[in-house]
Design a protein around this motif. Structure first.
Motif, mmCIF file in Angstrom:
data_model
loop_
_atom_site.group_PDB
_atom_site.id
_atom_site.type_symbol
_atom_site.label_atom_id
_atom_site.label_comp_id
_atom_site.label_asym_id
_atom_site.label_seq_id
_atom_site.Cartn_x
_atom_site.Cartn_y
_atom_site.Cartn_z
ATOM 1 N N VAL A 95 0.814 -1.213 0.000
ATOM 2 C CA VAL A 95 0.000 0.000 0.000
ATOM 3 C C VAL A 95 0.851 1.268 0.000
ATOM 4 N N GLY A 96 2.024 1.204 -0.602
ATOM 5 C CA GLY A 96 2.853 2.386 -0.755
ATOM 6 C C GLY A 96 3.182 3.094 0.533
ATOM 7 N N SER A 97 3.233 2.368 1.629
ATOM 8 C CA SER A 97 3.383 2.970 2.947
ATOM 9 C C SER A 97 4.818 3.374 3.225
ATOM 10 N N TYR A 142 -0.333 4.547 -4.617
ATOM 11 C CA TYR A 142 -1.459 5.404 -4.227
ATOM 12 C C TYR A 142 -2.409 4.733 -3.230
ATOM 13 N N TYR A 143 -2.279 3.431 -3.033
ATOM 14 C CA TYR A 143 -3.272 2.708 -2.237
ATOM 15 C C TYR A 143 -3.271 3.175 -0.781
ATOM 16 N N ASP A 144 -4.445 3.059 -0.172
ATOM 17 C CA ASP A 144 -4.624 3.466 1.222
ATOM 18 C C ASP A 144 -5.105 2.304 2.073
ATOM 19 N N LEU A 145 -4.887 2.469 3.373
ATOM 20 C CA LEU A 145 -5.320 1.480 4.355
ATOM 21 C C LEU A 145 -5.915 2.237 5.536
ATOM 22 N N GLY A 172 1.175 -2.572 7.087
ATOM 23 C CA GLY A 172 1.482 -2.105 8.432
ATOM 24 C C GLY A 172 0.319 -1.357 9.045
ATOM 25 N N TRP A 173 0.633 -0.185 9.604
ATOM 26 C CA TRP A 173 -0.376 0.593 10.313
ATOM 27 C C TRP A 173 -1.188 1.496 9.384
ATOM 28 N N HIS A 174 -0.634 1.830 8.242
ATOM 29 C CA HIS A 174 -1.317 2.793 7.373
ATOM 30 C C HIS A 174 -0.889 2.585 5.933
ATOM 31 N N GLY A 175 -1.586 3.265 5.022
ATOM 32 C CA GLY A 175 -1.286 3.161 3.607
ATOM 33 C C GLY A 175 -0.397 4.285 3.129
ATOM 34 N N SER A 176 -0.597 4.684 1.869
ATOM 35 C CA SER A 176 0.292 5.670 1.243
ATOM 36 C C SER A 176 -0.050 7.104 1.612
ATOM 37 N N GLY A 177 -1.208 7.311 2.246
ATOM 38 C CA GLY A 177 -1.656 8.683 2.482
ATOM 39 C C GLY A 177 -2.041 9.359 1.183
ATOM 40 N N GLN A 178 -2.766 8.628 0.323
ATOM 41 C CA GLN A 178 -3.205 9.132 -0.982
ATOM 42 C C GLN A 178 -2.004 9.567 -1.837
#
Length: 523
Positions: A95-97, A142-145, A172-178
């Motif tokens: 997710v591009g994190s 670009y993906y988000d979580l 992990g805890w979060h994605g790419s943040g748009q």
């Protein structure tokens, strides 16, 4: 993975504009072109040069082995002879994190970074490259979580281990943040310069090259290696390179309201249900495997790759089922059209190369039929048709662009278009998307892509593209082969230019890495 989200196109465009302070008043007053860079690497602008290409690389270790590190070592053998490296997108999975840049990018490519001898000390948003590195964003970048699911994924880790589920994805805890992590890693995010004097000083320092389109960013390896925008252009050896963000013109067209549209919707819904069944089957199979067993470990790699493939196909179907009005990044497409026209009208330019993530033509089994593939093809055709009409006889029978580089499809493929009925005919296409995450097979339908057309009121089909080389997953069981890949491309003097394509392959076979030589070819 089902909870991974892809931001709307309008959101991607808006957020990226904000990050680079697109058309800020101070930027406009200084007549700065925020879509152009000049490569200042201290080398003479020789018409003969080489560059490297990778794509879809950004995964971590595969149960004890690391494909992208194998590819990085192949690249290192050619680094000193190449002027730059192009990345066709999906820099970091899943997710591009920003959490996964250290493991999935900095560590495997450490020799390409200043200070790479101590990779753990390099922050993802402070990277400086010693070899020019020119990426474009992929869909995973670009993906988000949503935070709730990130929290759930972390809390569930002990439970998954207890239940012997080995399908731990890089979430992990979060994605790419748009797309924020990608922007912070590679773009010149002017928004971080809050005070007016900070922005002025920065522009004075880095936007100093005068061109025919305004002042532009000076890209200096070992010193300043930021990109001006998510799409951009640069010129080397008389070749214009155009980097695009295909994530903002890949939305499928809405389904028609007639009976054909209704029937196609039913077919998509049936396919989606089958995908859900296969996904559930993968989870059940993984529960019976033990990652400590070499055979099971590689099967788990296959299952993880298959799961990502199925989820991605399902997202493409969801786009087709839900889209009501196709969103188009008109500004970027108009920019490409105008810059291609200007390129053809510039005597110093002898060739043109495009690179972006989603391939318009591909025979990899999971991508060739997707709605996003057809959407990108349609929009690119419209741009090239308009350019062809504008430049007229200036092209003298040459294709509008000499070479197109893509990723997204997890393979290495060389295609050539035939008579498509558009200005994308007779173009060379290279898909380089097998540099690390997973590999896919070629479609069973074969190497020729067919397309319906109408001629004098009669409907028919024609071959629009042929695959001339495909390197991807093959074989079954103990005979399964996984050839991960990259490219070295040598540009030769002359107009039109000639290219020598040198595939770089690291193959995983029967739990070990083997050497595989692929003969270079000319285009």
């Amino acid at each position: 993975m089902a909870f991974v989200t892809d931001p709307p196109i309008a959101t991607k465009i808006l957020k990226m504009r904000q990050r680079v302070r697109w058309r800020d008043p101070l930027v406009l007053r200084r007549e700065i072109d925020q879509t152009r860079l000049v490569l200042d690497d201290g080398q003479a602008d020789n018409p003969e040069f080489s560059f490297l290409v990778i794509g879809d690389s950004g995964s971590g270790p595969h149960r004890g082995h690391n494909p992208q590190r194998q590819i990085a070592e192949k690249l290192l053998l050619h680094r000193d002879e190449c002027r730059f490296l192009i990345h066709t997108g999906d820099v970091v999975y899943l997710v591009g994190s920003s959490e996964y840049y250290p493991k999935n990018f900095i560590e495997p490519y450490r020799e390409f970074l200043v200070g790479g001898e101590h990779p753990k000390q390099i922050a993802f948003n402070r990277m400086v490259f010693n070899l020019p590195f020119f990426p474009v964003p992929g869909n995973h970048d670009y993906y988000d979580l949503p935070f709730f699911y990130g929290l759930l994924a972390q809390v569930a880790l002990p439970l998954r281990r207890l239940l012997q589920s080995q399908l731990d994805m890089d979430v992990g805890w979060h994605g790419s943040g748009q797309g924020n992590a990608y922007a912070c890693a590679f773009l010149d995010c002017l928004r971080t310069l809050n005070l007016p004097f900070e922005l002025e000083r920065h522009l004075d320092q880095h936007y100093t090259v005068k061109t025919d389109t305004g002042y532009c960013l000076r890209y200096q390896p070992n010193h300043f290696t930021r990109l001006p925008n998510r799409y951009y252009t640069f010129r080397v050896g008389g070749i214009d390179f155009f980097a695009l963000d295909s994530n903002t013109f890949n939305e499928p067209a809405p389904l028609p309201k007639n009976m054909d549209g209704i029937n196609f919707r039913r077919l998509l819904e049936k396919q989606r249900a089958e995908l859900e069944r296969q996904i559930q089957e993968i989870y059940e199979t993984s529960m019976r495997l033990n990652s400590d067993n070499p055979e099971d470990a590689e099967q788990l790699d296959d299952l993880r790759a298959k799961l990502e493939q199925l989820e991605e196909t399902k997202r493409d179907i969801d786009k087709q089922l839900t889209v009501e009005k196709g969103a188009i990044d008109i500004e970027q497409l108009e920019w490409l059209q105008q810059r291609l026209i200007e390129s053809w009208q510039t005597e110093a330019v002898r060739g043109r190369v495009l690179f972006f993530h989603h391939p318009p033509y591909v025979t990899e089994a999971t991508k060739w039929y997707q709605g996003q593939t057809l959407a990108v093809r349609r929009h690119l055709q419209q741009v090239l048709d308009a350019v062809a009409e504008e430049i007229g006889e200036l092209a003298q029978g040459r294709p509008i662009v000499d070479l197109v580089l893509n990723g997204h499809a997890h393979c290495l493929e060389y295609l050539r278009t035939l008579n498509t009925g558009h200005a994308d005919a007779n173009i060379h296409w290279l898909v380089c998307g097998g540099s690390g995450f997973s590999l896919r097979r070629q479609r069973q339908e074969g190497a020729e892509l067919m397309e319906p057309f109408e001629h004098f009121g009669k409907k028919d089909v024609r071959t629009v593209a042929k695959s001339l080389m495909f390197i991807g997953r093959s074989g079954q069981g103990s005979k399964k082969r996984r050839p991960y890949s990259a490219l070295r491309i040598d540009v030769k003097d002359g107009c039109p230019p000639k290219f020598v394509i040198r595939p770089l392959v690291a193959e995983r076979f029967q739990h070990q890495w083997i050497e595989r030589e692929v003969e270079p070819f000319w285009i």
